[in-house]
Design a protein around this motif. Structure first.
Motif, PDB file in Angstrom:
ATOM      1  N   GLU A   1     -42.450  -9.218  11.392  1.00 30.38           N
ATOM      2  CA  GLU A   1     -43.120  -8.771   9.822  1.00 30.38           C
ATOM      3  C   GLU A   1     -41.942  -8.351   9.297  1.00 30.38           C
ATOM      4  N   GLU A   2     -41.107  -7.367   9.661  1.00 31.99           N
ATOM      5  CA  GLU A   2     -39.896  -7.212   8.811  1.00 31.99           C
ATOM      6  C   GLU A   2     -38.896  -8.251   8.383  1.00 31.99           C
ATOM      7  N   ALA A   3     -38.638  -9.208   9.372  1.00 29.93           N
ATOM      8  CA  ALA A   3     -37.763 -10.240   9.029  1.00 29.93           C
ATOM      9  C   ALA A   3     -37.989 -11.249   8.032  1.00 29.93           C
ATOM     10  N   ALA A   4     -39.576 -11.307   8.105  1.00 27.70           N
ATOM     11  CA  ALA A   4     -40.350 -12.110   7.266  1.00 27.70           C
ATOM     12  C   ALA A   4     -40.171 -11.600   5.900  1.00 27.70           C
ATOM     13  N   MET A   5     -40.541 -10.352   5.617  1.00 27.07           N
ATOM     14  CA  MET A   5     -40.437  -9.384   4.402  1.00 27.07           C
ATOM     15  C   MET A   5     -38.875  -9.697   3.688  1.00 27.07           C
ATOM     16  N   LEU A   6     -37.851  -9.979   4.841  1.00 30.07           N
ATOM     17  CA  LEU A   6     -36.440  -9.759   4.051  1.00 30.07           C
ATOM     18  C   LEU A   6     -35.795 -11.055   4.106  1.00 30.07           C
ATOM     19  N   HIS A   7     -36.625 -11.977   4.526  1.00 28.49           N
ATOM     20  CA  HIS A   7     -35.750 -13.369   5.076  1.00 28.49           C
ATOM     21  C   HIS A   7     -35.080 -14.095   3.566  1.00 28.49           C
ATOM     22  N   ASP A   8     -35.641 -13.655   2.354  1.00 27.44           N
ATOM     23  CA  ASP A   8     -34.783 -14.354   1.138  1.00 27.44           C
ATOM     24  C   ASP A   8     -34.340 -13.112   0.550  1.00 27.44           C
ATOM     25  N   ILE A   9     -33.924 -12.049   0.862  1.00 27.43           N
ATOM     26  CA  ILE A   9     -33.151 -11.041   0.147  1.00 27.43           C
ATOM     27  C   ILE A   9     -31.919 -11.359  -0.599  1.00 27.43           C
ATOM     28  N   GLY A  10     -31.176 -12.466  -0.054  1.00 22.81           N
ATOM     29  CA  GLY A  10     -30.246 -12.909  -0.885  1.00 22.81           C
ATOM     30  C   GLY A  10     -30.525 -13.741  -2.074  1.00 22.81           C
ATOM     31  N   ILE A  11     -31.442 -14.048  -2.579  1.00 23.77           N
ATOM     32  CA  ILE A  11     -31.862 -14.940  -3.584  1.00 23.77           C
ATOM     33  C   ILE A  11     -31.297 -14.291  -5.000  1.00 23.77           C
ATOM     34  N   PHE A  12     -31.256 -12.862  -5.129  1.00 22.11           N
ATOM     35  CA  PHE A  12     -30.595 -12.551  -6.177  1.00 22.11           C
ATOM     36  C   PHE A  12     -29.032 -12.803  -6.660  1.00 22.11           C
ATOM     37  N   MET A  13     -28.395 -13.385  -5.420  1.00 18.95           N
ATOM     38  CA  MET A  13     -26.912 -13.787  -5.740  1.00 18.95           C
ATOM     39  C   MET A  13     -26.977 -14.937  -6.132  1.00 18.95           C
ATOM     40  N   THR A  14     -28.042 -15.849  -6.220  1.00 24.40           N
ATOM     41  CA  THR A  14     -27.860 -17.199  -6.831  1.00 24.40           C
ATOM     42  C   THR A  14     -28.278 -17.558  -7.930  1.00 24.40           C
ATOM     43  N   ASN A  15     -27.950 -18.451  -8.605  1.00 24.63           N
ATOM     44  CA  ASN A  15     -28.155 -19.016 -10.004  1.00 24.63           C
ATOM     45  C   ASN A  15     -29.706 -19.750  -9.861  1.00 24.63           C
ATOM     46  N   ALA A  16     -30.878 -18.991  -9.794  1.00 25.32           N
ATOM     47  CA  ALA A  16     -31.908 -19.520  -9.877  1.00 25.32           C
ATOM     48  C   ALA A  16     -33.100 -18.801 -11.078  1.00 25.32           C
ATOM     49  N   PRO A  17     -32.937 -19.203 -12.295  1.00 29.78           N
ATOM     50  CA  PRO A  17     -33.172 -18.599 -13.328  1.00 29.78           C
ATOM     51  C   PRO A  17     -34.927 -18.661 -13.275  1.00 29.78           C
ATOM     52  N   GLY A  18     -35.485 -19.579 -12.781  1.00 27.49           N
ATOM     53  CA  GLY A  18     -36.901 -19.775 -12.582  1.00 27.49           C
ATOM     54  C   GLY A  18     -37.529 -18.956 -11.777  1.00 27.49           C
ATOM     55  N   LEU A  19     -36.577 -18.092 -10.859  1.00 28.82           N
ATOM     56  CA  LEU A  19     -36.955 -16.860 -10.169  1.00 28.82           C
ATOM     57  C   LEU A  19     -36.464 -15.478 -10.540  1.00 28.82           C
ATOM     58  N   GLY A  20     -35.655 -15.846 -11.759  1.00 24.85           N
ATOM     59  CA  GLY A  20     -35.401 -14.258 -12.374  1.00 24.85           C
ATOM     60  C   GLY A  20     -33.961 -13.964 -11.745  1.00 24.85           C
ATOM     61  N   CYS A  21     -33.235 -14.985 -10.908  1.00 25.62           N
ATOM     62  CA  CYS A  21     -32.162 -14.714 -10.390  1.00 25.62           C
ATOM     63  C   CYS A  21     -30.806 -15.439 -11.270  1.00 25.62           C
ATOM     64  N   THR A  22     -29.713 -14.578 -11.491  1.00 31.34           N
ATOM     65  CA  THR A  22     -28.794 -15.004 -12.310  1.00 31.34           C
ATOM     66  C   THR A  22     -27.395 -14.844 -11.584  1.00 31.34           C
ATOM     67  N   GLY A  23     -27.391 -14.863 -10.249  1.00 32.10           N
ATOM     68  CA  GLY A  23     -26.116 -14.906  -9.584  1.00 32.10           C
ATOM     69  C   GLY A  23     -25.354 -16.224  -9.799  1.00 32.10           C
ATOM     70  N   GLN A  24     -24.431 -16.156  -9.129  1.00 33.97           N
ATOM     71  CA  GLN A  24     -23.318 -17.075  -9.084  1.00 33.97           C
ATOM     72  C   GLN A  24     -23.038 -18.262  -8.195  1.00 33.97           C
ATOM     73  N   HIS A  25     -24.090 -18.042  -7.228  1.00 34.47           N
ATOM     74  CA  HIS A  25     -24.030 -19.300  -6.024  1.00 34.47           C
ATOM     75  C   HIS A  25     -25.131 -20.039  -6.172  1.00 34.47           C
ATOM     76  N   PRO A  26     -25.007 -21.133  -5.395  1.00 37.36           N
ATOM     77  CA  PRO A  26     -26.083 -22.276  -5.538  1.00 37.36           C
ATOM     78  C   PRO A  26     -27.119 -21.790  -4.420  1.00 37.36           C
ATOM     79  N   TYR A  27     -28.376 -22.261  -5.076  1.00 36.61           N
ATOM     80  CA  TYR A  27     -29.409 -21.497  -4.083  1.00 36.61           C
ATOM     81  C   TYR A  27     -29.578 -21.699  -2.719  1.00 36.61           C
ATOM     82  N   ILE A  28     -28.688 -22.712  -2.387  1.00 35.41           N
ATOM     83  CA  ILE A  28     -28.748 -23.155  -0.890  1.00 35.41           C
ATOM     84  C   ILE A  28     -28.096 -21.959  -0.091  1.00 35.41           C
ATOM     85  N   CYS A  29     -27.318 -21.381  -0.704  1.00 35.70           N
ATOM     86  CA  CYS A  29     -26.317 -20.067  -0.271  1.00 35.70           C
ATOM     87  C   CYS A  29     -27.418 -18.861   0.130  1.00 35.70           C
TER      88      CYS A  29
END
Length: 181
Positions: A51-79
């Motif tokens: 349960e904890e790991a499932a809640m945290l598995h995508d914690i890194g998306i904010f560091m990616t450039n995924a504007p559709g998700l509200g994320c404006t980081g510098q890395h490609p989403y696959i990272c």
């Protein structure tokens, strides 16, 4: 005691688009993962950890450039997987960190990284433990598209999404489907 929402709130502003999408997606993945774990109770999966790991598995998306998700980081989403690993290792959660890194697709191999010239460290990032496999499997059923975050994908849709990455990826997912589904 790990409280995933507290950790998420350290990196995402509660109420923001990215926070809302991440938490909703993660809650759906966590429930699907717990359902899958119940089907393999004979393997003694660690439910609290899942349960904890499932809640945290995508914690890194904010560091990616995924504007559709509200994320404006510098890395490609696959990272986002390996970036999440770094975050959670710094938080003292090495097992949770491995789930982050290993959940992308059905796992990413050195062969995949080299053949597709992926901007990732060159080592295997594939789910190994039962818990890692369960979270990876459950994640395939839910997108982070704001309009369909709560909609569960069909097995056929998941297979279609995996198809461009090779029959071996579909075979891996199907083996999980037989075990956890």
């Amino acid at each position: 005691m790990t409280n995933p929402i507290d950790i998420i709130s350290e990196f995402y502003k509660p109420g923001s688009k990215a926070y809302e999408i991440l938490v909703q997606h993660s809650e759906h993945v966590a429930q699907k993962a717990l359902d899958a774990a119940a089907k393999v109770s004979h393997l003694n999966p660690d439910l609290k950890f899942i349960e904890e790991a499932a809640m945290l598995h995508d914690i890194g998306i904010f560091m990616t450039n995924a504007p559709g998700l509200g994320c404006t980081g510098q890395h490609p989403y696959i990272c986002h997987g390996f970036l999440g690993r770094v975050i959670l290792e710094k938080k003292g959660l090495p097992k949770h960190a491995l789930v982050c890194e290993r959940h992308v697709g059905v796992g990413i191999t050195v062969k995949d990284i080299k053949a597709r010239h992926l901007p990732l460290p060159v080592y295997d990032m594939v789910p190994i433990s039962t818990e890692e496999q369960i979270v990876c499997y459950a994640d395939k059923f839910f997108s982070k598209n704001r309009d369909s975050v709560a909609s569960e994908k069909s097995v056929d849709d998941i297979k279609r999404e995996l198809e461009p990455f090779g029959q071996d990826k579909i075979t891996k997912f199907q083996s999980w489907r037989e075990l956890f589904g």
